[in-house]
Motif scaffolding. Structure first.
Motif, short mmCIF file in Angstrom:
data_model
loop_
_atom_site.label_atom_id
_atom_site.label_comp_id
_atom_site.label_asym_id
_atom_site.label_seq_id
_atom_site.Cartn_x
_atom_site.Cartn_y
_atom_site.Cartn_z
N SER A 3 1.06 -1.66 8.80
CA SER A 3 2.41 -1.07 8.83
C SER A 3 3.22 -1.53 7.62
O SER A 3 3.92 -0.73 6.99
CB SER A 3 3.13 -1.44 10.13
OG SER A 3 2.40 -0.98 11.26
N LEU A 4 3.14 -2.80 7.30
CA LEU A 4 3.86 -3.29 6.11
C LEU A 4 3.33 -2.62 4.84
O LEU A 4 4.10 -2.33 3.91
CB LEU A 4 3.71 -4.81 6.02
CG LEU A 4 4.41 -5.62 7.11
CD1 LEU A 4 4.11 -7.11 6.94
CD2 LEU A 4 5.92 -5.37 7.07
N GLY A 5 2.02 -2.40 4.80
CA GLY A 5 1.47 -1.69 3.64
C GLY A 5 2.00 -0.28 3.53
O GLY A 5 2.28 0.21 2.42
N LEU A 6 2.14 0.41 4.68
CA LEU A 6 2.71 1.76 4.65
C LEU A 6 4.15 1.76 4.16
O LEU A 6 4.57 2.63 3.38
CB LEU A 6 2.63 2.38 6.05
CG LEU A 6 1.25 2.79 6.54
CD1 LEU A 6 1.35 3.37 7.95
CD2 LEU A 6 0.61 3.82 5.60
N LEU A 7 4.95 0.78 4.61
CA LEU A 7 6.33 0.69 4.14
C LEU A 7 6.39 0.44 2.63
O LEU A 7 7.20 1.05 1.93
CB LEU A 7 7.05 -0.44 4.89
CG LEU A 7 7.33 -0.19 6.38
CD1 LEU A 7 7.96 -1.43 7.01
CD2 LEU A 7 8.24 1.02 6.57
N ARG A 8 5.53 -0.45 2.15
CA ARG A 8 5.50 -0.72 0.71
C ARG A 8 5.07 0.52 -0.07
O ARG A 8 5.64 0.82 -1.12
CB ARG A 8 4.53 -1.88 0.44
CG ARG A 8 4.33 -2.21 -1.02
CD ARG A 8 5.61 -2.66 -1.68
NE ARG A 8 5.37 -3.08 -3.05
CZ ARG A 8 6.34 -3.35 -3.92
NH1 ARG A 8 7.62 -3.26 -3.54
NH2 ARG A 8 6.04 -3.74 -5.13
N ARG A 9 4.09 1.23 0.45
CA ARG A 9 3.63 2.44 -0.22
C ARG A 9 4.74 3.48 -0.28
O ARG A 9 4.93 4.14 -1.31
CB ARG A 9 2.42 3.00 0.52
CG ARG A 9 1.84 4.26 -0.12
CD ARG A 9 0.75 4.86 0.74
NE ARG A 9 0.09 5.94 0.02
CZ ARG A 9 -0.95 5.77 -0.77
NH1 ARG A 9 -1.48 4.58 -0.93
NH2 ARG A 9 -1.49 6.80 -1.41
N SER A 10 5.47 3.64 0.82
CA SER A 10 6.57 4.61 0.85
C SER A 10 7.63 4.25 -0.18
O SER A 10 8.15 5.13 -0.88
CB SER A 10 7.18 4.65 2.25
OG SER A 10 8.30 5.50 2.29
N ARG A 11 7.95 2.98 -0.30
CA ARG A 11 8.96 2.57 -1.28
C ARG A 11 8.47 2.82 -2.71
O ARG A 11 9.23 3.29 -3.56
CB ARG A 11 9.30 1.10 -1.09
CG ARG A 11 10.41 0.61 -2.02
CD ARG A 11 10.76 -0.85 -1.77
NE ARG A 11 11.84 -1.27 -2.64
CZ ARG A 11 11.67 -1.65 -3.91
NH1 ARG A 11 10.45 -1.66 -4.44
NH2 ARG A 11 12.70 -2.04 -4.64
N LEU A 12 7.22 2.48 -2.98
CA LEU A 12 6.67 2.71 -4.31
C LEU A 12 6.68 4.20 -4.66
O LEU A 12 7.01 4.59 -5.80
CB LEU A 12 5.24 2.16 -4.41
CG LEU A 12 5.11 0.63 -4.36
CD1 LEU A 12 3.64 0.23 -4.36
CD2 LEU A 12 5.84 -0.01 -5.54
N GLU A 13 6.31 5.05 -3.70
CA GLU A 13 6.32 6.49 -3.97
C GLU A 13 7.74 7.00 -4.21
O GLU A 13 7.96 7.87 -5.05
CB GLU A 13 5.68 7.24 -2.79
CG GLU A 13 4.17 7.02 -2.68
CD GLU A 13 3.59 7.72 -1.47
OE1 GLU A 13 4.39 8.16 -0.60
OE2 GLU A 13 2.35 7.82 -1.38
N ARG A 14 8.70 6.47 -3.47
CA ARG A 14 10.08 6.88 -3.67
C ARG A 14 10.59 6.48 -5.06
O ARG A 14 11.24 7.26 -5.76
CB ARG A 14 10.97 6.29 -2.59
CG ARG A 14 12.42 6.77 -2.67
CD ARG A 14 13.20 6.41 -1.42
NE ARG A 14 13.28 4.96 -1.21
CZ ARG A 14 12.61 4.30 -0.27
NH1 ARG A 14 11.79 4.96 0.55
NH2 ARG A 14 12.74 3.00 -0.14
#
Length: 419
Positions: free
Chosen positions: A154-165
Motif C-alpha cells: 500500500s505504501l508503494g502504491l501511494l509513493r507511485r501515485s505521488r511520483l506519477e502526479r
C-alpha cells in the motif's frame, strides 16, 4: 566558469545514487551483520546459505530504484534459496517488504502485483512450516507477515501515485513552456511581417514619387525653371512625410509600451485618405483619377489602413513600371457584403520590366488575407495592368438603397505579374 560546489544536501537528496549507496551501507551494518550472526545457528549448508543470502539481499538494495524488478527478483530468490537449504529465517528477510515497496513504487504495475503475490505466498509457506509444531503460532505468523506485506504494498502504491502526479505536473509545465515559446515565435514573426509591410509601403511609395519628380525636374529645368522648383518642393515634402512615417514606425519598436507619448503619434491613413494619396501621385506627373461607388460605411479595425496601403502599393507600381505616359484609375466600390478596390492603368502591362523582388504583391495579398478577402493582380487583356482587392464586409443595413451592379472585371490571364 567554475561549476558550483555541491553541498551535502545535494549529494544526499532522496533521488540520488549517493543516497542509495548510503542506504545500502547502513543496511549492511544494521541488517547484514546480525543476519550473518543469526545464520551461524544453523548447521552445515543452511549456515552457508544464510550467510550468502544475507549479503546478496542487502547489496541488492542499491538497485531498488534504478532496477527495481531485478532487485526484487534477487532478494526474493535469495530468501527462497536460504529457506530451502535449511536456514528458514534470517534477519535479512526484513528486506522482502522493502523490495516489495520499491518494485511497486518504481517498477511496472505487473511487477508490483507479482511481488505482492510472491510475498503473500512466502508468508503462507513460512506459516505452514511453523504450523507443523504449533497451529496457533502458524496462524499468527501468517496474519502478521501478510499484514506487513499488504502495508508495504500500500505504501508503494501511494509513493507511485505521488511520483506519477509529479511527473504529470512536470510534463504539463514543459508543454506549457513549449507552447509559450511557440506563441512568442508566432507573434514575433507576425509583428515582423507587419512592420516589413509598413516599411516597404512607406519607403517604396515615397522613393518612387521622389524618383519620378527628380527625373521630371531634371528634364524640365532647362526649359521651365518653375517646374524644377515645383519638383524639388514636392520631393522635399515627400521626403519629410516618409521620414515622419519611418520615425513613427521605429518609435513603436523602441517604446516598450507599444506607442509614443500621447499627442505625438499621427493617425494611420485610412480609405478616406485616398484623395490625398491620389493627389500626391498626380503631383508627380501621373494622370490618376479616383472613382467612388456606393455608400461608404465603417470598416472593421485595420481594414481602412489595408485599403490605403494596397492602393498606395498599386500606384507605386504604376510609377515604377507603367511608363512615363501611363494613366491610372482608382475605383473604390461599396457593395452590400464586400468592398472592392480596383486600380487600372494603361501602361506597359505584361511588357513591363520587373525588379525581381515581388514584395509588393506579397504584402498586398497578406493584407487582404488578414480579413478573409481575395486579391487578383496581372496584366489586362487590352494592355495595362490591374490590381483588384475584395474585402468581405458585414451586411449593409436594410434601410440602405439598393447597391449598384457589381463591376465585371476583364478576363484575367493565367500568369501573375511580379511587382
Amino acid at each position: 566558469m567554475a561549476e558550483p560546489r555541491r553541498t551535502w544536501a545535494g549529494w544526499l537528496r532522496p533521488d540520488s545514487r549517493a543516497a542509495d549507496a548510503v542506504v545500502t551501507v547502513v543496511a549492511v551494518l544494521v541488517i547484514a551483520v546480525p543476519s550473518i550472526h543469526s545464520s551461524t545457528s544453523y548447521d552445515g549448508l543452511g549456515a552457508g546459505a544464510g550467510l550468502l543470502a544475507s549479503l546478496v539481499m542487502t547489496v541488492a538494495l542499491y538497485w531498488r530504484r534504478s532496477r527495481p524488478v531485478a532487485s526484487a527478483v534477487v532478494i526474493y530468490a535469495a530468501a527462497l534459496a536460504h529457506f530451502v537449504l535449511g536456514a528458514e529465517i534470517v534477519v535479512a528477510d526484513l528486506l522482502i517488504p522493502v523490495a516489495l515497496y520499491s518494485v511497486t513504487a518504481h517498477g511496472p504495475r505487473w511487477a508490483g502485483r507479482a511481488a505482492l503475490a510472491g510475498a503473500l505466498l512466502g508468508s503462507l509457506i513460512l506459516g505452514v512450516s511453523i504450523g507443523m509444531a504449533d497451529l496457533s503460532s502458524s496462524a499468527a505468523t501468517v496474519i502478521v507477515t501478510a499484514a506487513v506485506v499488504v502495508v508495504a504494498w500500500s505504501l508503494g502504491l501511494l509513493r507511485r501515485s505521488r511520483l506519477e502526479r509529479v511527473e504529470t505536473l512536470v510534463e504539463r509545465a514543459r508543454r506549457l513552456e513549449i507552447e509559450r515559446d511557440q506563441q512568442a515565435q508566432i507573434a514575433t514573426a507576425a509583428e515582423r511581417a507587419r512592420i516589413a509591410r509598413e516599411m516597404h509601403d512607406v519607403v517604396a511609395h515615397s522613393l518612387s514619387v521622389v524618383i519620378a519628380q527628380a527625373d521630371g525636374g531634371r528634364y524640365a529645368a532647362a526649359a521651365n525653371p518653375d517646374a524644377a522648383v515645383r519638383a524639388l518642393t514636392t520631393i522635399s515634402q515627400i521626403g519629410r512625410d516618409a521620414l515622419a512615417d519611418m520615425r513613427r514606425i521605429l518609435g513603436v519598436l523602441r517604446d516598450p509600451t507599444g506607442g509614443e507619448e500621447a499627442g505625438t503619434v499621427a493617425p494611420q491613413p485610412v480609405d478616406a485618405d485616398l484623395d490625398t494619396l491620389v493627389e500626391q501621385v498626380r503631383g508627380s506627373g501621373v494622370r490618376v483619377s479616383l472613382v467612388r461607388l456606393g455608400d461608404s460605411r465603417p470598416l472593421p479595425p485595420g481594414a481602412g489602413l489595408s485599403v490605403y496601403r494596397i492602393c498606395q502599393e498599386a500606384l507605386t507600381n504604376v510609377l515604377k513600371h507603367a511608363g512615363p505616359t501611363a494613366a491610372a484609375t482608382v475605383m473604390l466600390q461599396w457593395l452590400p457584403t464586400r468592398l472592392v478596390l480596383e486600380v487600372n492603368d494603361d501602361g506597359r502591362g505584361a511588357a513591363a520590366s520587373s525588379d525581381g523582388a515581388g514584395h509588393g504583391l506579397v504584402g498586398m495579398r497578406e493584407r487582404v488575407t488578414l480579413f478573409g478577402g481575395t486579391l487578383l493582380a496581372g496584366p489586362r487583356a487590352g494592355g495595362g495592368y490591374r490590381v483588384r482587392a475584395e474585402i468581405p464586409l458585414p451586411p449593409a443595413p436594410a434601410t440602405m438603397a439598393g447597391p449598384p451592379p457589381p463591376l465585371q472585371p476583364a478576363a484575367w490571364p493565367a500568369p501573375e505579374g511580379h511587382r
